[in-house]
Design a protein around this motif. Structure first.
Motif, short mmCIF file in Angstrom:
data_model
loop_
_atom_site.label_atom_id
_atom_site.label_comp_id
_atom_site.label_asym_id
_atom_site.label_seq_id
_atom_site.Cartn_x
_atom_site.Cartn_y
_atom_site.Cartn_z
N ASN A 95 37.27 37.77 29.89
CA ASN A 95 38.19 36.91 29.14
C ASN A 95 39.07 37.63 28.13
O ASN A 95 39.60 37.01 27.21
N GLY A 96 39.23 38.93 28.30
CA GLY A 96 40.24 39.62 27.53
C GLY A 96 41.62 39.24 28.02
O GLY A 96 41.84 39.08 29.23
N THR A 97 42.57 39.06 27.10
CA THR A 97 43.91 38.62 27.49
C THR A 97 44.98 39.53 26.89
O THR A 97 44.83 40.05 25.78
N VAL A 98 46.07 39.67 27.63
CA VAL A 98 47.24 40.42 27.16
C VAL A 98 48.47 39.67 27.66
O VAL A 98 48.44 39.07 28.74
N THR A 105 34.80 35.99 45.12
CA THR A 105 34.02 35.68 43.92
C THR A 105 34.97 35.67 42.73
O THR A 105 35.26 36.71 42.14
N PHE A 106 35.42 34.50 42.36
CA PHE A 106 36.47 34.35 41.35
C PHE A 106 36.08 35.01 40.03
O PHE A 106 36.91 35.65 39.39
N SER A 107 34.84 34.86 39.62
CA SER A 107 34.42 35.37 38.31
C SER A 107 34.50 36.90 38.23
O SER A 107 34.51 37.45 37.13
N GLN A 108 34.58 37.56 39.37
CA GLN A 108 34.64 39.01 39.41
C GLN A 108 36.07 39.54 39.59
O GLN A 108 36.26 40.74 39.78
N ALA A 109 37.03 38.66 39.54
CA ALA A 109 38.43 39.05 39.75
C ALA A 109 39.20 39.03 38.44
O ALA A 109 39.05 38.12 37.63
N THR A 110 40.04 40.04 38.26
CA THR A 110 41.03 40.02 37.19
C THR A 110 42.19 39.16 37.65
O THR A 110 42.68 39.32 38.78
N MET A 111 42.65 38.28 36.80
CA MET A 111 43.72 37.35 37.17
C MET A 111 44.98 37.63 36.37
O MET A 111 44.91 37.91 35.16
N ARG A 112 46.09 37.57 37.02
CA ARG A 112 47.38 37.81 36.37
C ARG A 112 48.38 36.73 36.78
O ARG A 112 48.27 36.15 37.86
N ILE A 140 46.93 32.23 28.63
CA ILE A 140 46.24 32.33 29.92
C ILE A 140 44.76 32.03 29.69
O ILE A 140 44.19 32.36 28.65
N SER A 141 44.16 31.37 30.68
CA SER A 141 42.74 31.06 30.59
C SER A 141 42.17 30.97 32.00
O SER A 141 42.92 31.01 32.98
N ARG A 142 40.86 30.86 32.07
CA ARG A 142 40.20 30.73 33.37
C ARG A 142 38.98 29.84 33.23
O ARG A 142 38.35 29.80 32.18
N ASP A 143 38.66 29.17 34.32
CA ASP A 143 37.44 28.37 34.40
C ASP A 143 36.71 28.84 35.65
O ASP A 143 37.07 28.45 36.77
N ASN A 144 35.72 29.67 35.46
CA ASN A 144 35.01 30.25 36.61
C ASN A 144 34.24 29.18 37.39
O ASN A 144 34.04 29.33 38.61
N VAL A 188 53.54 38.75 33.51
CA VAL A 188 53.59 37.83 32.38
C VAL A 188 52.33 37.92 31.53
O VAL A 188 52.40 38.02 30.29
N SER A 189 51.17 37.89 32.20
CA SER A 189 49.93 37.85 31.43
C SER A 189 48.76 38.24 32.32
O SER A 189 48.84 38.18 33.55
#
Length: 115
Positions: free
Chosen positions: A55-58, A28-35, A69-73, A48-49
């Motif tokens: 949608n919090g980003t660092v 479930t992509f929307s439930q994953a933190t992505m780096r 960094i961005s995401r499209d659920n 890196v990010s």
């Protein structure tokens, strides 16, 4: 099964831009933190990010102000927009998903910044 596939790596001149993509499946992509991480030969993988599920980003200091960094659920895809690229950004870039206490990794995509 879980699969992460990075794409978008290329040879680019200093000052140029690239957008990396990380297509995800099997969770479930929307439930994953992505780096995003990167690695050069002979050295460890460097963070890196990050983009959280809300949608919090660092960003690492080395890329702050240049990378986004961005995401499209809806598309199960994470992105890394890279601008003002420098030779020291040359590396293999890896996508990471953290889902249900497990880390998943893609195979990486090569970014080379050179004139």
């Amino acid at each position: 099964q879980v699969q992460l596939v990075e794409s978008g790596g290329d040879l680019v001149q200093p000052g140029g831009s690239l957008r990396l993509s990380c297509g995800a499946s099997g969770f479930t992509f929307s439930q994953a933190t992505m780096r995003w991480y990167r690695q050069v030969p002979g050295k460890g993988r460097i963070w890196v990010s990050i983009i959280t599920t809300d949608n919090g980003t660092v960003y690492a200091d080395s890329v702050k102000g240049r990378f986004t960094i961005s995401r499209d659920n809806a598309k199960n895809t994470a992105y890394l927009q890279m601008t003002n690229l420098k030779p020291e950004d040359t590396a293999i870039y890896y996508c990471n998903a953290y889902f249900q206490r497990t880390d998943y990794w893609g195979q990486g995509t090569q970014v080379t910044v050179s004139s």
